[in-house]
Design an enzyme around this catalytic site. Structure first.
Site, mmCIF file in Angstrom:
data_model
loop_
_atom_site.group_PDB
_atom_site.id
_atom_site.type_symbol
_atom_site.label_atom_id
_atom_site.label_comp_id
_atom_site.label_asym_id
_atom_site.label_seq_id
_atom_site.Cartn_x
_atom_site.Cartn_y
_atom_site.Cartn_z
ATOM 1 N N HIS A 79 0.685 -1.175 -0.144
ATOM 2 C CA HIS A 79 -0.129 -0.066 0.161
ATOM 3 C C HIS A 79 0.894 1.315 -0.001
ATOM 4 O O HIS A 79 0.471 2.368 -0.561
ATOM 5 C CB HIS A 79 -1.106 0.050 1.078
ATOM 6 N N ASP A 80 1.959 1.397 0.544
ATOM 7 C CA ASP A 80 2.694 2.514 0.470
ATOM 8 C C ASP A 80 3.900 2.536 -0.518
ATOM 9 O O ASP A 80 4.808 3.321 -0.552
ATOM 10 C CB ASP A 80 3.449 2.585 1.934
ATOM 11 N N GLU A 83 3.476 5.535 -3.113
ATOM 12 C CA GLU A 83 3.632 6.835 -2.459
ATOM 13 C C GLU A 83 4.937 6.998 -1.885
ATOM 14 O O GLU A 83 5.584 8.347 -1.944
ATOM 15 C CB GLU A 83 2.696 6.914 -1.109
ATOM 16 N N ASP A 84 5.546 5.926 -1.359
ATOM 17 C CA ASP A 84 6.937 6.301 -0.544
ATOM 18 C C ASP A 84 8.180 5.622 -1.418
ATOM 19 O O ASP A 84 9.342 5.817 -0.782
ATOM 20 C CB ASP A 84 6.824 5.615 0.756
#
Ligand code: NDP
Ligand code: ZN
Length: 178
Positions: A79-80, A83-84
């Site tokens: 999930h990240d 984004e990251d």
């Protein structure tokens, strides 16, 4: 967005040619996420490896939520990554399929937006997420609230922790009935 250096997918992370069991797929997703997050740490005093968090989010869904949809568990582990870590949606689709890509994109913030506004948007958008994305969002929030309580960012005041929990409660309220 430019890819970070050294991100060419190693063969072990790619979709295998032969049919894959659910447990093999989930482990491949965790291995992929661990590789992408390998240089990142959580904000707690111990600087816990970042990957502990996505694993916790996936584990909560399976073991508290009773979620059996493997794509939801795989997306939770990943999930990240957009984004990251600069992982691209196209790469997630090629490696884990369209559904997983879609769930991860749904829970990804627009990093071009300023932080305070980004948090406001998360609360505003929560009710419009798909039911599966709501599940991931809820697990992400409960994992982070638990961290704020038990292993908080090292420089946070009590006020800052309280503000965080109040915001998390607004996001969670938008995810009701899943
Ligand atoms: P965040 O509130 O975004 O930090 C929390 C996020 O960091 C979590 O959602 C989680 O995101 C990740 N994280 C990493 N390690 C931990 C951990 N140990 N415990 C909990 N969460 C962790 O902080 P930012 O620094 O990005 O600031 C964002 C906003 O905070 C500002 O715009 C402002 O509104 C507010 N702020 C408030 C202050 C105050 O004193 N009240 C001071 C400064 C800012 P993930 O799941 O994505 O990893
Ligand atoms: Zn998260």
């Amino acid at each position: 967005r430019a890819r970070q250096h050294g991100q060419e997918a190693r063969p072990i992370f790619r979709t295998p040619m032969t049919p894959e069991t659910d447990s093999a797929l989930l482990l491949r997703a965790i291995a992929f996420a661990a590789d992408r997050h390998r240089k990142q740490r959580r904000k707690d005093a111990d600087k816990t490896p970042y990957i502990n968090h996505p694993i916790d989010v996936a584990s909560r869904l399976a073991n508290i939520g009773g979620v059996e949809d493997i794509d939801v568990l795989v997306a939770a582990a990943l999930h990240d990554t957009i984004e990251d870590t600069g992982t691209t949606p196209a790469e997630l689709e090629a490696t884990f399929g369209k559904r997983v890509r879609g769930f991860v994109e749904e829970v990804t913030d627009d990093k071009n937006v300023e932080k305070q506004e980004r948090k406001r948007r998360q609360a505003e958008h929560a009710p419009h997420l798909s039911p599966s994305a709501k599940l991931i969002k809820l697990s992400d929030q409960t994992s982070n609230v638990t961290d704020v309580a038990l292993s908080p960012p090292s420089n946070w005041s009590p006020e800052r922790k309280r503000e965080y929990v109040e915001w998390a409660e607004r996001v969670a309220a938008g995810c009701r009935r899943v």
